[in-house]
Design a protein around this motif. Structure first.
Motif, PDB file in Angstrom:
ATOM      1  N   VAL A  77       1.602  13.443 -15.392  1.00  0.00           N
ATOM      2  CA  VAL A  77       0.442  14.300 -15.664  1.00  0.00           C
ATOM      3  C   VAL A  77       0.822  15.777 -15.597  1.00  0.00           C
ATOM      4  N   LEU A  78       1.540  16.150 -14.522  1.00  0.00           N
ATOM      5  CA  LEU A  78       1.882  17.561 -14.352  1.00  0.00           C
ATOM      6  C   LEU A  78       3.183  17.939 -15.039  1.00  0.00           C
ATOM      7  N   GLY A  79       4.031  16.952 -15.292  1.00  0.00           N
ATOM      8  CA  GLY A  79       5.296  17.223 -15.964  1.00  0.00           C
ATOM      9  C   GLY A  79       6.348  17.852 -15.091  1.00  0.00           C
ATOM     10  N   TYR A  80       6.221  17.678 -13.775  1.00  0.00           N
ATOM     11  CA  TYR A  80       7.190  18.253 -12.853  1.00  0.00           C
ATOM     12  C   TYR A  80       8.290  17.231 -12.530  1.00  0.00           C
ATOM     13  N   PRO A  81       9.522  17.681 -12.358  1.00  0.00           N
ATOM     14  CA  PRO A  81      10.589  16.760 -11.936  1.00  0.00           C
ATOM     15  C   PRO A  81      10.369  16.341 -10.486  1.00  0.00           C
ATOM     16  N   VAL A  82      10.671  15.095 -10.173  1.00  0.00           N
ATOM     17  CA  VAL A  82      10.442  14.593  -8.816  1.00  0.00           C
ATOM     18  C   VAL A  82      11.732  14.401  -8.032  1.00  0.00           C
ATOM     19  N   GLY A  83      12.858  14.415  -8.723  1.00  0.00           N
ATOM     20  CA  GLY A  83      14.137  14.297  -8.045  1.00  0.00           C
ATOM     21  C   GLY A  83      14.266  13.000  -7.259  1.00  0.00           C
ATOM     22  N   SER A  84      14.802  13.108  -6.059  1.00  0.00           N
ATOM     23  CA  SER A  84      15.035  11.925  -5.228  1.00  0.00           C
ATOM     24  C   SER A  84      13.931  11.707  -4.200  1.00  0.00           C
ATOM     25  N   TYR A  85      12.867  12.501  -4.260  1.00  0.00           N
ATOM     26  CA  TYR A  85      11.817  12.380  -3.256  1.00  0.00           C
ATOM     27  C   TYR A  85      11.155  10.992  -3.241  1.00  0.00           C
ATOM     28  N   PRO A  86      10.821  10.396  -4.401  1.00  0.00           N
ATOM     29  CA  PRO A  86      10.240   9.048  -4.341  1.00  0.00           C
ATOM     30  C   PRO A  86      11.164   8.043  -3.664  1.00  0.00           C
ATOM     31  N   LEU A  87      12.455   8.126  -3.957  1.00  0.00           N
ATOM     32  CA  LEU A  87      13.402   7.191  -3.367  1.00  0.00           C
ATOM     33  C   LEU A  87      13.417   7.315  -1.847  1.00  0.00           C
ATOM     34  N   PHE A 103       0.820  -1.208   0.000  1.00  0.00           N
ATOM     35  CA  PHE A 103       0.000   0.000   0.000  1.00  0.00           C
ATOM     36  C   PHE A 103       0.857   1.261   0.000  1.00  0.00           C
ATOM     37  N   CYS A 104       1.798   1.339   0.926  1.00  0.00           N
ATOM     38  CA  CYS A 104       2.592   2.563   1.084  1.00  0.00           C
ATOM     39  C   CYS A 104       3.520   2.805  -0.109  1.00  0.00           C
ATOM     40  N   ALA A 105       4.168   1.740  -0.606  1.00  0.00           N
ATOM     41  CA  ALA A 105       5.049   1.892  -1.769  1.00  0.00           C
ATOM     42  C   ALA A 105       4.257   2.300  -3.004  1.00  0.00           C
ATOM     43  N   ALA A 106       3.085   1.694  -3.185  1.00  0.00           N
ATOM     44  CA  ALA A 106       2.251   2.041  -4.333  1.00  0.00           C
ATOM     45  C   ALA A 106       1.680   3.445  -4.201  1.00  0.00           C
ATOM     46  N   MET A 107       1.406   3.870  -2.974  1.00  0.00           N
ATOM     47  CA  MET A 107       0.910   5.232  -2.762  1.00  0.00           C
ATOM     48  C   MET A 107       1.967   6.252  -3.178  1.00  0.00           C
ATOM     49  N   VAL A 108       3.213   5.989  -2.803  1.00  0.00           N
ATOM     50  CA  VAL A 108       4.312   6.862  -3.223  1.00  0.00           C
ATOM     51  C   VAL A 108       4.422   6.883  -4.744  1.00  0.00           C
ATOM     52  N   ALA A 109       4.316   5.691  -5.359  1.00  0.00           N
ATOM     53  CA  ALA A 109       4.408   5.605  -6.816  1.00  0.00           C
ATOM     54  C   ALA A 109       3.282   6.384  -7.488  1.00  0.00           C
ATOM     55  N   GLY A 110       2.055   6.199  -7.018  1.00  0.00           N
ATOM     56  CA  GLY A 110       0.924   6.899  -7.620  1.00  0.00           C
ATOM     57  C   GLY A 110       1.048   8.404  -7.491  1.00  0.00           C
ATOM     58  N   TYR A 111       1.540   8.850  -6.339  1.00  0.00           N
ATOM     59  CA  TYR A 111       1.708  10.284  -6.093  1.00  0.00           C
ATOM     60  C   TYR A 111       2.709  10.900  -7.071  1.00  0.00           C
ATOM     61  N   TYR A 112       3.854  10.250  -7.216  1.00  0.00           N
ATOM     62  CA  TYR A 112       4.912  10.841  -8.035  1.00  0.00           C
ATOM     63  C   TYR A 112       4.752  10.530  -9.523  1.00  0.00           C
ATOM     64  N   VAL A 113       4.032   9.482  -9.868  1.00  0.00           N
ATOM     65  CA  VAL A 113       3.702   9.262 -11.277  1.00  0.00           C
ATOM     66  C   VAL A 113       2.780  10.373 -11.763  1.00  0.00           C
ATOM     67  N   TRP A 114       1.798  10.752 -10.950  1.00  0.00           N
ATOM     68  CA  TRP A 114       0.917  11.870 -11.327  1.00  0.00           C
ATOM     69  C   TRP A 114       1.734  13.159 -11.439  1.00  0.00           C
ATOM     70  N   THR A 115       2.648  13.353 -10.491  1.00  0.00           N
ATOM     71  CA  THR A 115       3.482  14.550 -10.508  1.00  0.00           C
ATOM     72  C   THR A 115       4.301  14.643 -11.785  1.00  0.00           C
ATOM     73  N   SER A 116       4.893  13.521 -12.182  1.00  0.00           N
ATOM     74  CA  SER A 116       5.790  13.506 -13.334  1.00  0.00           C
ATOM     75  C   SER A 116       5.055  13.374 -14.663  1.00  0.00           C
TER      76      SER A 116
END
Length: 230
Positions: free
Chosen positions: A105-115, A90-103
């Motif tokens: 859909v929104l086109g923003y760089p995510v850097g090392s935050y997902p890691l 759940f938690c790993a997929a939540m992080v993935a879903g959050y930053y996939v939308w960020t990258s």
């Protein structure tokens, strides 16, 4: 007899796989929804000011959601290993879903935050879930301290200290903040009272959680450690 045992083993294995897939899908969906709510002003301007959008965006960034996932994973799992798998999924997929939308859909760089958050999801989360499952029906130091530490983490950071300040009249909180306070307190109660099965643990764990929260808030240790994660 052997055929029946084999069929039962297959059924249990399939149920476990289906549960893991469901937890993963729920996490990914939750992460995407949280980021969608945060960025509603960009892709859905008419809903950006709605109260429920603000609540969804704020709750998704709170520790209470992770603890609620832990509690549900532990309660639904038949073993510590299963609880760890479900909570991590759940938690790993939540992080993935959050930053996939960020990258994507929104086109923003995510850097090392997902890691950084995946490190938490693949280390602290499974350990906490497994420990909670193992001590859930027990008594003693671990049975009391494990849920108490998680609850104290909820009470010492986030909106709860701000709610205390608001109650004293030195601060004013909006609806979104009070909803988050409610969720954090609810998660703290569930992990210390709703999850353990021992009567003594249900009494001692919340008491220890409050004591630890007061001590941690005084020395500000949690804020310093959690700040390293950004």
């Amino acid at each position: 007899m052997a055929a029946g045992t084999a069929a039962e083993a297959v059924r249990v294995r399939r149920a476990g796989i289906h549960a893991l897939v469901s937890w993963t899908a729920a996490g990914a969906t939750s992460g995407a929804l949280v980021k969608a709510a945060e960025s509603a002003g960009i892709w859905w301007p008419t809903a950006a000011g709605a109260w429920w959008v603000g609540v969804l965006a704020d709750l998704g960034n709170g520790f209470g959601v992770w603890v609620l996932a832990l509690v549900l994973a532990v309660r639904s799992a038949s073993s510590a290993f299963s609880a760890a798998l479900r909570a991590t999924a759940f938690c790993a997929a939540m992080v993935a879903g959050y930053y996939v939308w960020t990258s994507m859909v929104l086109g923003y760089p995510v850097g090392s935050y997902p890691l950084r958050w995946w490190v938490v999801a693949f280390t602290a989360v499974p350990v906490a879930a497994a420990l909670l499952h193992r001590v859930r029906a027990g008594a003693g130091v671990l049975a009391v301290s494990v849920p108490a530490v998680l609850a104290a983490r909820l009470l010492v950071t986030g909106e709860v200290p701000r709610a205390v300040a608001a109650w004293e009249g030195s601060l004013s909180l909006g609806l979104v903040s009070w909803v988050r306070v409610t969720v954090d307190v609810l998660a703290a109660v569930l992990v210390t009272v709703g999850l353990p099965t021992g009567r003594s643990t249900r009494v001692l764990a919340p008491v220890l959680a409050v004591v630890l929260a007061v001590l941690l808030y005084r020395v500000r240790i949690v804020d310093q450690v959690w700040g390293l994660l950004g």
